[in-house]
Write an enzyme that holds these catalytic residues in place. Structure first.
Site, short mmCIF file in Angstrom:
data_model
loop_
_atom_site.label_atom_id
_atom_site.label_comp_id
_atom_site.label_asym_id
_atom_site.label_seq_id
_atom_site.Cartn_x
_atom_site.Cartn_y
_atom_site.Cartn_z
N ILE B 129 0.85 -1.19 0.00
CA ILE B 129 0.00 0.00 0.00
C ILE B 129 0.89 1.24 0.00
O ILE B 129 1.81 1.35 0.80
CB ILE B 129 -0.90 0.01 1.25
N ASP B 130 0.60 2.16 -0.91
CA ASP B 130 1.32 3.44 -0.94
C ASP B 130 0.42 4.46 -0.27
O ASP B 130 -0.63 4.81 -0.81
CB ASP B 130 1.62 3.85 -2.38
N GLY B 131 0.82 4.94 0.90
CA GLY B 131 0.00 5.89 1.65
C GLY B 131 0.55 7.30 1.53
O GLY B 131 1.76 7.51 1.49
N VAL B 140 -4.71 6.51 -0.07
CA VAL B 140 -3.93 5.61 -0.91
C VAL B 140 -3.54 6.35 -2.18
O VAL B 140 -4.35 7.07 -2.75
CB VAL B 140 -4.75 4.35 -1.24
N TYR B 141 -2.29 6.16 -2.60
CA TYR B 141 -1.78 6.82 -3.79
C TYR B 141 -1.63 5.79 -4.91
O TYR B 141 -1.11 4.69 -4.68
CB TYR B 141 -0.43 7.46 -3.46
#
Lengths: 192, 289
Positions: B129-131, B140-141
């Site tokens: 997960i890219d936060g 999320v990104y």
């Protein structure tokens, strides 16, 4: 797996599902990748359970099961329903039921405490670090337990019954300690 | 007792390891197999290999690269990028990967996660997960589109675990390459939201930041990319600093730096003249396995 054994200088390492090749082996390593049911199904579908029984149980060829490969030695596993294993070491494979602070799967490096050093742990320290990654664990009679580790409860980390060995951790992913364990296993070929 | 893991993340773009800054700027580092060999020798606990060009170039994972890298890797290898089918995941495992990572794009085909988990086991499937910190909380990104979505990282983590992920890899986009330290609130939120182990990533600028994240959160593993590339033995020095702070980590390397002086930021300092004098006569035999 093969990369690790080859790094020790063994050049006759064969990755195979052919009964003829397995029948000729001096030692067998049964790595486990994936879910128990899938592994057990593949073994039976290719009739490898029969040939392994012939080679390991009757002829006494040493075998090392890794992770799911060790769990396959049990009578049955409860992973994804109840599935029968090889039944070579009496026991059951059950999911961890641990207090909330323990994450499941049990992932990471843990200290392994061998009960006896001979064969597998002969050239390792008293509590070597090994890499674990599993959600289900092996429960069996104490006489077959070769080593355990602590994770909320005493987890069976290695088992042995005569020429049949199993480790729950991944020696091929445990750096030098893993290589030492493989060396000890392969050195024991012929003496157990 | 289970130890906290120190993980090296290698971001691979077009076949070479790059230093990533804020998901925008990329500086070349070198060939992945060389980087892996060094990290392995320094005693890192796990290696994450993220191929960020696979999805963008509409191709599957680079199996040949994974095979080359796995040959020298004696620690667990997590591979991510471009995995769109069960066959991709299976082939990666056969090439030497131990776990495969999926990001938010995998939720468009949720069956894929469950399918891979059923065949390869939950322990093999990692949700990445890219936060990103925004004015309205963490979001999320989506790195493929380069856009921030409306989803909360903890919700995404829970959804991924429900689908079969056995581990969560939480990366902070705004801390990426910043050397400002880990994003503790983001990490703790995700950690509390799920029961599976959590790996955090993004922002480590030195050993002190590892101490900070393990003291400030219950995260299971901390990862860094850039700092491990540019300093010799940086992994072992980080571990020595952690052991001193009372965090339980594995430090099996022969040069374990436990006797060395560490500076304020966890940087290695010169030994005393007397210690150096004594070291002149120590002969260390190469360990034969």
């Amino acid at each position: 797996m093969r990369n690790a054994i080859s790094a020790l200088g063994y050049c006759k390492v064969v990755l195979s599902c052919e009964p003829q090749v397995i029948a000729q082996a001096n030692a067998i390593i049964l790595p486990g990748v994936g879910a128990f049911a899938e592994c057990a199904h593949n073994l039976r579908e290719r009739h490898l359970d029969e040939i392994l029984g012939e080679v390991v149980l009757k002829r006494g060829t040493p075998m090392l099961g890794i992770c799911v490969g060790m769990q396959l030695l049990a009578d049955f596993s409860e992973e994804g329903g109840r599935h029968a294993g090889l039944g070579w070491i009496p026991g059951a494979v059950r999911r961890f039921e641990l207090p909330k602070e323990y994450a499941v799967p049990h992932v990471g490096w843990n200290e392994v405490r061998p009960m006896r050093r001979e064969h597998l742990f002969s050239n390792l320290s008293e509590s070597p670090n090994f890499y674990f990654d599993h959600s289900y664990h092996f429960q069996c009679a104490p006489e077959h337990v070769l080593a355990h580790c602590e994770y909320g409860l005493s987890v069976v980390a290695a088992v042995q019954r005569n020429n049949i060995f199993g480790v729950q951790f991944h020696p091929e992913k445990s750096q030098n300690n893993g290589l030492k364990l493989f060396r000890a296993f392969l050195n024991a070929v012929g003496s157990c | 007792m289970l130890k906290k893991r120190i993980i090296a993340t290698l971001v691979v773009r077009q076949g070479i390891v790059v230093q990533s800054i804020g998901f925008r700027t990329y500086l070349p580092v070198g060939r992945p197999e060389i980087a892996i060999e060094f990290l392995n020798d320094w005693g890192v606990d796990e290696i994450v290999l993220l191929d960020i060009s696979a999805t963008v170039e509409f191709r599957g994972p680079d199996m040949a690269m994974v095979e080359r890298v796995a040959k020298r890797c004696r620690v667990p290898l997590l591979v991510g990028g471009g995995i769109r089918t069960l066959a991709h995941a299976r082939e990666l495992v056969h090439s030497g990967a131990d776990k495969v990572a999926f990001n938010q794009a995998s939720l468009q085909t949720p069956d894929l996660l469950t399918q891979v988990a059923n065949v390869l086991g939950n322990q093999c499937v990692v949700g990445a997960i890219d936060g990103l910190r925004t004015t309205s909380g963490y979001k999320v990104y989506d790195y493929v589109l380069g856009q921030t979505t409306s989803q909360d990282p903890t919700d995404l983590a829970q959804a991924m675990v429900r689908l079969g992920c056995g581990e969560i890899f939480i990366q902070s986009v705004d801390r990426d390459g910043s050397h400002q330290g880990f994003d503790l609130p983001l990490i703790q939120a995700v950690r509390e939201g799920v029961d599976v182990p959590v790996i955090c990533c993004g922002g480590a600028g030195g050993a002190a930041h590892f101490v900070e994240v393990f003291e400030g959160t219950d995260v299971h593993a901390a990862s860094a990319a850039n700092i491990f590339h540019y300093t010799e033995h940086s992994v072992t020095v980080a571990k020595a600093a952690l052991l001193r702070a009372g965090v339980f980590v594995r430090n099996d390397a022969r040069a374990n730096y436990l006797e060395n002086l560490l500076g304020k930021n966890g940087r290695l300092e010169k030994k005393t003249d007397q210690a150096l004098e004594e070291m002149l006569f120590v002969r260390i035999e190469k360990e034969v396995i």
